[in-house]
Enzyme design. Structure first.
Site, PDB file in Angstrom:
ATOM      1  N   SER A 114      50.276  81.149 -83.985  1.00 62.69           N
ATOM      2  CA  SER A 114      48.955  80.907 -84.564  1.00 62.69           C
ATOM      3  C   SER A 114      47.884  81.597 -83.739  1.00 62.69           C
ATOM      4  O   SER A 114      48.012  81.754 -82.516  1.00 62.69           O
ATOM      5  CB  SER A 114      48.670  79.402 -84.604  1.00 62.69           C
ATOM      6  OG  SER A 114      47.326  79.135 -84.948  1.00 62.69           O
ATOM      7  N   TYR A 127      48.477  71.534 -80.245  1.00 62.97           N
ATOM      8  CA  TYR A 127      48.934  72.595 -81.156  1.00 62.97           C
ATOM      9  C   TYR A 127      48.775  73.972 -80.517  1.00 62.97           C
ATOM     10  O   TYR A 127      49.704  74.797 -80.555  1.00 62.97           O
ATOM     11  CB  TYR A 127      48.132  72.505 -82.455  1.00 62.97           C
ATOM     12  CG  TYR A 127      48.488  73.546 -83.491  1.00 62.97           C
ATOM     13  CD1 TYR A 127      49.643  73.422 -84.257  1.00 62.97           C
ATOM     14  CD2 TYR A 127      47.658  74.638 -83.722  1.00 62.97           C
ATOM     15  CE1 TYR A 127      49.964  74.368 -85.220  1.00 62.97           C
ATOM     16  CE2 TYR A 127      47.963  75.585 -84.683  1.00 62.97           C
ATOM     17  CZ  TYR A 127      49.122  75.449 -85.427  1.00 62.97           C
ATOM     18  OH  TYR A 127      49.433  76.391 -86.378  1.00 62.97           O
ATOM     19  N   ALA A 128      47.623  74.236 -79.935  1.00 62.67           N
ATOM     20  CA  ALA A 128      47.381  75.533 -79.312  1.00 62.67           C
ATOM     21  C   ALA A 128      48.336  75.767 -78.138  1.00 62.67           C
ATOM     22  O   ALA A 128      48.841  76.883 -77.948  1.00 62.67           O
ATOM     23  CB  ALA A 128      45.938  75.629 -78.832  1.00 62.67           C
ATOM     24  N   ALA A 130      51.380  74.507 -77.763  1.00 63.86           N
ATOM     25  CA  ALA A 130      52.723  74.755 -78.289  1.00 63.86           C
ATOM     26  C   ALA A 130      52.847  76.157 -78.864  1.00 63.86           C
ATOM     27  O   ALA A 130      53.838  76.870 -78.620  1.00 63.86           O
ATOM     28  CB  ALA A 130      53.064  73.716 -79.358  1.00 63.86           C
ATOM     29  N   LYS A 131      51.841  76.578 -79.624  1.00 59.79           N
ATOM     30  CA  LYS A 131      51.896  77.901 -80.239  1.00 59.79           C
ATOM     31  C   LYS A 131      51.775  79.011 -79.203  1.00 59.79           C
ATOM     32  O   LYS A 131      52.370  80.091 -79.355  1.00 59.79           O
ATOM     33  CB  LYS A 131      50.793  78.038 -81.299  1.00 59.79           C
ATOM     34  CG  LYS A 131      51.017  77.182 -82.538  1.00 59.79           C
ATOM     35  CD  LYS A 131      52.324  77.537 -83.243  1.00 59.79           C
ATOM     36  CE  LYS A 131      52.451  76.852 -84.583  1.00 59.79           C
ATOM     37  NZ  LYS A 131      53.731  77.157 -85.266  1.00 59.79           N
TER      38      LYS A 131
END
Length: 219
Positions: A114, A127-128, A130-131
């Site tokens: 992402s 989220y950031a 992990a991506k």
């Protein structure tokens, strides 16, 4: 030549679009896009059982989950859930898929990352993270599996107007659109077409991260 493709995150609109596109342009390919009940990448047993029944030439790790929050408000359970679906699940799905690839000395793994990995908005810390970790996973596995002729790449689809972004406010969409040099969003169909090109037309490409919209990664 006939190919077998597995796309994780089969309930997502992007995964379904990719599956439909590959099936339409490559009618001899076997394209599987399992739902979470068929393949839960956050569950080790589910991954093991699925790959006991299936193998693939191309794995597209598209499964993921968002739990937007600042770190102060993120619980350990929420953090683990996001990491399990976006990072751990991608890694161990790739590990399971690689067994057959290593035997046949050919294969391709694509991780769906992402733009948030490079320029995270406020409130996407899990989220950031992990991506972003998928970048390291991509480059590490490209080196590890390269001698066996297995390619590993990562793709950043860009902001897509789909079910995942349906709850984003019009104001926020306008802010994101302003960051695009071309003043337009990418589409799932273009992402699917790129993945086909990457797999079929770029056989010497591995260890790379591809950003597919017009936002600039490096300031």
């Amino acid at each position: 030549m006939s190919q077998s493709v597995i796309i994780t995150g089969g309930q997502g609109s992007l995964a379904q679009c990719i599956a439909n596109h590959l099936a339409s342009v490559e009618p001899t390919w076997t394209v599987l896009c399992p739902s979470r009940t068929e393949l839960d990448v956050s569950c080790e047993t589910s991954i093991r059982d699925f790959w006991q029944r299936h193998s693939c030439d191309l794995l597209i790790a598209a499964a993921g989950e968002i739990a937007d929050s600042i770190l102060w408000k993120t619980t350990e359970r929420e953090w683990d859930r996001v990491m399990d679906s976006n990072l751990r699940g991608a890694a161990f799905a790739a590990k399971a898929a690689s067994k057959a690839m290593l035997r046949q000395r050919c294969g391709h793994v694509v991780f769906i990352s992402s733009y948030s990995a490079c320029h995270p908005p406020l409130g996407q810390v899990a989220y950031a993270s992990a991506k972003a970790a998928l970048f390291g996973l991509t480059k590490s596995l490209a080196r590890e599996w390269g001698p066996a002729n297995i390619r590993v790449n990562a793709v950043l689809p860009g902001f897509l107007e789909n079910r995942m972004t349906a709850r984003v406010s019009d104001e926020r969409k306008s802010e994101v659109l302003h960051q695009h040099c071309l003043s337009r969003f990418n589409t799932p169909e273009i992402v699917a077409a790129f993945l086909h090109t990457l797999h079929v037309q770029l056989p010497h490409t591995s260890g790379q991260v591809f950003n597919l919209d017009s936002r600039i990664l490096c300031d």
